[in-house]
Motif scaffolding. Structure first.
Motif, PDB file in Angstrom:
ATOM      1  N   ASP A 130      15.296  76.001  58.666  1.00  0.00           N
ATOM      2  CA  ASP A 130      14.968  77.116  58.889  1.00  0.00           C
ATOM      3  C   ASP A 130      13.988  77.713  57.632  1.00  0.00           C
ATOM      4  OD1 ASP A 130      16.643  76.946  56.652  1.00  0.00           O
ATOM      5  OD2 ASP A 130      18.107  78.344  57.163  1.00  0.00           O
ATOM      6  N   ILE A 131      13.366  76.727  57.196  1.00  0.00           N
ATOM      7  CA  ILE A 131      12.237  76.701  56.259  1.00  0.00           C
ATOM      8  C   ILE A 131      11.108  75.921  56.945  1.00  0.00           C
ATOM      9  CG2 ILE A 131      13.601  77.492  54.217  1.00  0.00           C
ATOM     10  CD1 ILE A 131      13.473  74.516  53.308  1.00  0.00           C
ATOM     11  N   PRO A 132       9.942  76.128  56.448  1.00  0.00           N
ATOM     12  CA  PRO A 132       8.748  75.391  56.595  1.00  0.00           C
ATOM     13  C   PRO A 132       8.637  73.656  56.662  1.00  0.00           C
ATOM     14  CG  PRO A 132       7.982  77.382  55.723  1.00  0.00           C
ATOM     15  CD  PRO A 132       9.395  77.314  55.342  1.00  0.00           C
ATOM     16  N   GLY A 133       9.413  73.325  55.646  1.00  0.00           N
ATOM     17  CA  GLY A 133       9.652  72.065  55.222  1.00  0.00           C
ATOM     18  C   GLY A 133      10.237  71.967  54.007  1.00  0.00           C
ATOM     19  N   GLY A 155       4.304  79.020  39.627  1.00  0.00           N
ATOM     20  CA  GLY A 155       4.799  80.315  40.244  1.00  0.00           C
ATOM     21  C   GLY A 155       4.342  80.560  41.978  1.00  0.00           C
ATOM     22  N   LYS A 156       3.924  79.362  42.665  1.00  0.00           N
ATOM     23  CA  LYS A 156       3.748  79.728  43.866  1.00  0.00           C
ATOM     24  C   LYS A 156       4.493  78.800  44.598  1.00  0.00           C
ATOM     25  CE  LYS A 156      -0.299  79.510  47.081  1.00  0.00           C
ATOM     26  NZ  LYS A 156      -1.738  79.035  47.299  1.00  0.00           N
ATOM     27  N   GLU A 157       5.051  78.983  45.778  1.00  0.00           N
ATOM     28  CA  GLU A 157       5.821  78.274  46.517  1.00  0.00           C
ATOM     29  C   GLU A 157       4.951  77.551  47.562  1.00  0.00           C
ATOM     30  OE1 GLU A 157       9.116  77.648  47.488  1.00  0.00           O
ATOM     31  OE2 GLU A 157       9.610  78.582  45.778  1.00  0.00           O
ATOM     32  N   ILE A 158       4.918  76.140  47.558  1.00  0.00           N
ATOM     33  CA  ILE A 158       4.101  75.345  48.445  1.00  0.00           C
ATOM     34  C   ILE A 158       5.130  74.388  49.519  1.00  0.00           C
ATOM     35  CG2 ILE A 158       2.122  75.273  46.645  1.00  0.00           C
ATOM     36  CD1 ILE A 158       3.567  71.954  47.424  1.00  0.00           C
ATOM     37  N   VAL A 159       4.282  74.080  50.436  1.00  0.00           N
ATOM     38  CA  VAL A 159       5.264  73.188  51.308  1.00  0.00           C
ATOM     39  C   VAL A 159       4.513  71.817  51.515  1.00  0.00           C
ATOM     40  CG1 VAL A 159       5.761  72.684  53.707  1.00  0.00           C
ATOM     41  CG2 VAL A 159       5.686  74.837  53.100  1.00  0.00           C
ATOM     42  N   HIS A 160       5.391  70.830  50.794  1.00  0.00           N
ATOM     43  CA  HIS A 160       4.681  69.427  50.756  1.00  0.00           C
ATOM     44  C   HIS A 160       4.521  68.892  52.241  1.00  0.00           C
ATOM     45  CE1 HIS A 160       5.475  68.707  46.736  1.00  0.00           C
ATOM     46  NE2 HIS A 160       6.526  69.606  46.665  1.00  0.00           N
ATOM     47  N   LYS A 161       3.270  68.617  52.671  1.00  0.00           N
ATOM     48  CA  LYS A 161       2.778  68.110  53.846  1.00  0.00           C
ATOM     49  C   LYS A 161       3.677  66.678  54.021  1.00  0.00           C
ATOM     50  CE  LYS A 161       0.728  71.685  55.480  1.00  0.00           C
ATOM     51  NZ  LYS A 161       1.315  72.516  56.136  1.00  0.00           N
ATOM     52  N   GLN A 162       3.378  65.886  52.964  1.00  0.00           N
ATOM     53  CA  GLN A 162       3.870  64.606  53.088  1.00  0.00           C
ATOM     54  C   GLN A 162       4.754  64.144  51.910  1.00  0.00           C
ATOM     55  OE1 GLN A 162       0.336  61.821  53.692  1.00  0.00           O
ATOM     56  NE2 GLN A 162       0.707  61.786  55.894  1.00  0.00           N
ATOM     57  N   TYR A 171       3.300  69.864  66.326  1.00  0.00           N
ATOM     58  CA  TYR A 171       3.527  68.703  65.816  1.00  0.00           C
ATOM     59  C   TYR A 171       3.306  67.707  67.002  1.00  0.00           C
ATOM     60  CZ  TYR A 171       5.961  64.628  64.483  1.00  0.00           C
ATOM     61  OH  TYR A 171       6.577  63.035  64.035  1.00  0.00           O
ATOM     62  N   MET A 172       3.930  68.026  68.102  1.00  0.00           N
ATOM     63  CA  MET A 172       3.484  67.149  69.323  1.00  0.00           C
ATOM     64  C   MET A 172       1.945  66.714  69.644  1.00  0.00           C
ATOM     65  SD  MET A 172       6.610  65.888  69.547  1.00  0.00           S
ATOM     66  CE  MET A 172       5.896  64.604  70.597  1.00  0.00           C
ATOM     67  N   GLU A 173       1.177  67.714  69.209  1.00  0.00           N
ATOM     68  CA  GLU A 173      -0.134  67.866  69.474  1.00  0.00           C
ATOM     69  C   GLU A 173      -0.831  66.997  68.218  1.00  0.00           C
ATOM     70  OE1 GLU A 173      -1.113  71.732  70.049  1.00  0.00           O
ATOM     71  OE2 GLU A 173      -0.712  71.702  72.091  1.00  0.00           O
ATOM     72  N   GLY A 174      -0.089  66.398  67.251  1.00  0.00           N
ATOM     73  CA  GLY A 174      -0.692  65.812  66.185  1.00  0.00           C
ATOM     74  C   GLY A 174      -1.303  66.800  65.093  1.00  0.00           C
ATOM     75  N   LYS A 175      -0.823  67.938  65.172  1.00  0.00           N
ATOM     76  CA  LYS A 175      -1.282  68.897  64.066  1.00  0.00           C
ATOM     77  C   LYS A 175      -0.509  68.813  62.678  1.00  0.00           C
ATOM     78  CE  LYS A 175      -3.533  71.847  67.126  1.00  0.00           C
ATOM     79  NZ  LYS A 175      -3.533  72.979  68.378  1.00  0.00           N
ATOM     80  N   PRO A 176      -1.058  69.024  61.481  1.00  0.00           N
ATOM     81  CA  PRO A 176      -0.171  68.996  60.226  1.00  0.00           C
ATOM     82  C   PRO A 176       0.563  70.242  60.113  1.00  0.00           C
ATOM     83  CG  PRO A 176      -2.487  69.540  59.772  1.00  0.00           C
ATOM     84  CD  PRO A 176      -2.549  69.391  61.145  1.00  0.00           C
ATOM     85  N   VAL A 177       2.031  69.892  60.568  1.00  0.00           N
ATOM     86  CA  VAL A 177       2.916  71.065  60.351  1.00  0.00           C
ATOM     87  C   VAL A 177       4.191  70.535  59.721  1.00  0.00           C
ATOM     88  CG1 VAL A 177       2.234  72.748  61.866  1.00  0.00           C
ATOM     89  CG2 VAL A 177       3.707  71.024  62.583  1.00  0.00           C
ATOM     90  N   GLY A 178       4.898  71.264  58.842  1.00  0.00           N
ATOM     91  CA  GLY A 178       6.220  70.779  58.253  1.00  0.00           C
ATOM     92  C   GLY A 178       6.001  69.709  57.315  1.00  0.00           C
ATOM     93  N   THR A 179       6.944  69.070  56.737  1.00  0.00           N
ATOM     94  CA  THR A 179       6.864  68.006  55.851  1.00  0.00           C
ATOM     95  C   THR A 179       7.239  66.656  56.650  1.00  0.00           C
ATOM     96  OG1 THR A 179       7.543  69.288  54.139  1.00  0.00           O
ATOM     97  CG2 THR A 179       7.774  67.101  53.782  1.00  0.00           C
ATOM     98  N   LYS A 180       6.155  65.728  56.568  1.00  0.00           N
ATOM     99  CA  LYS A 180       6.233  64.398  56.970  1.00  0.00           C
ATOM    100  C   LYS A 180       6.810  63.404  55.952  1.00  0.00           C
ATOM    101  CE  LYS A 180       3.179  63.567  60.182  1.00  0.00           C
ATOM    102  NZ  LYS A 180       1.924  62.923  60.970  1.00  0.00           N
TER     103      LYS A 180
END
Length: 267
Positions: free
Chosen positions: A180-183, A190-197, A248-257
């Motif tokens: 229920d969160i982006p990754g 002080g900034k929330e980041i999502v780790h791509k990998q 994601y199925m199209e190969g675009k960078p989303v979530g945390t791989k």
């Protein structure tokens, strides 16, 4: 066959919009991928245990499972939750079939801790893949409840993330842990980041420092274990943004791989 195993935990199930189930059905109809769902049910199990006055505790994110707890977990997951998911997929025009790991000896299981400190908590030793392939060939989306059984007929509660990793590695598919969160998130300056990998080493360090904690620990560890056991790719995705699954199925960078190690960048 482009198989993706979607693990949907109990905490996210209550929040998933109908558009998520529609996206899963559409991706199958468009032959972009073959979805297989493995679900959990933690919050609903907790609620049922409370109502029935059955005590429970967790060790490293795994529920200590007595016989009473096991009966409640099976009732909630293989019963109400499993059929709710099946119903939602079919409401969106899909063909879904619900089953537990006990059916057709789908998830053949042994205890996580033979000493018994976790009770009836199991790990998957083998997946009866021929039944899953039969369902897939006949156009179904399998929906699996993570209750397994050993050769003696003893049932076990299996961590949903670990069950999903076992199914994905057996089917040689991708594993998407729906959250229920982006990754995997971290507050940096002080900034929330999502780790791509995240690599194996980075995950171990973030668990040790407490950045990755609670229910996210079995998620990332299952994602890693899957990679070392034959899963093509592991990712943590936001189910509240159904388009992320398509991206994601199209190969675009989303979530945390989750990856074993970073590729060396050649300049």
């Amino acid at each position: 066959m482009n198989i993706i195993v979607l693990k949907m935990g109990g905490s996210v199930l209550a929040k998933l919009p109908d558009s998520f189930y529609k996206m899963v059905v559409d991706l199958k109809k468009q032959k972009i991928c073959q979805p297989v769902i493995v679900h959990g049910g933690g919050p609903e199990i907790n609620q049922a245990l409370k109502q029935l006055d059955v005590e429970t505790e967790f060790v490293d994110g795994l529920r200590v499972t007595t016989k009473k707890v096991l009966d409640v977990a099976e009732m909630v997951m293989s019963g109400s939750i499993n059929k709710k998911i099946v119903g939602k997929l079919q409401k969106e025009g899909g063909t879904a079939i619900g089953m537990s790991g006990v059916d057709c000896s789908l998830l053949q299981t042994t205890p996580v801790d033979p000493e018994g400190s976790l009770g009836f908590v199991g790990k998957v030793e083998n997946v009866n893949v021929s039944w899953l392939e039969l369902l897939i060939e006949n156009g179904a989306i399998p929906v699996i409840s993570p209750i397994g059984m050993d050769a003696s007929g003893q049932r076990y509660n299996i961590n949903g993330d670990m069950a999903a990793a076992a199914v994905a590695q057996t089917l040689k598919g991708k594993l998407a842990l729906i959250s229920d969160i982006p990754g995997v998130m971290e507050n940096i300056s002080g900034k929330e980041i999502v780790h791509k990998q995240l690599t194996n080493e980075e995950i171990e360090a973030k668990i040790a420092s407490g950045i990755i904690y609670g229910g996210m620990i079995p998620k990332v560890l299952s994602a890693l274990k899957g990679l070392t056991s034959g899963v093509k790719e592991s990712v943590i995705l936001n189910g509240l943004a159904p388009e992320d699954l398509k991206k994601y199925m199209e190969g675009k960078p989303v979530g945390t791989k989750v990856i074993l190690k970073r590729e060396v960048q050649h300049v």
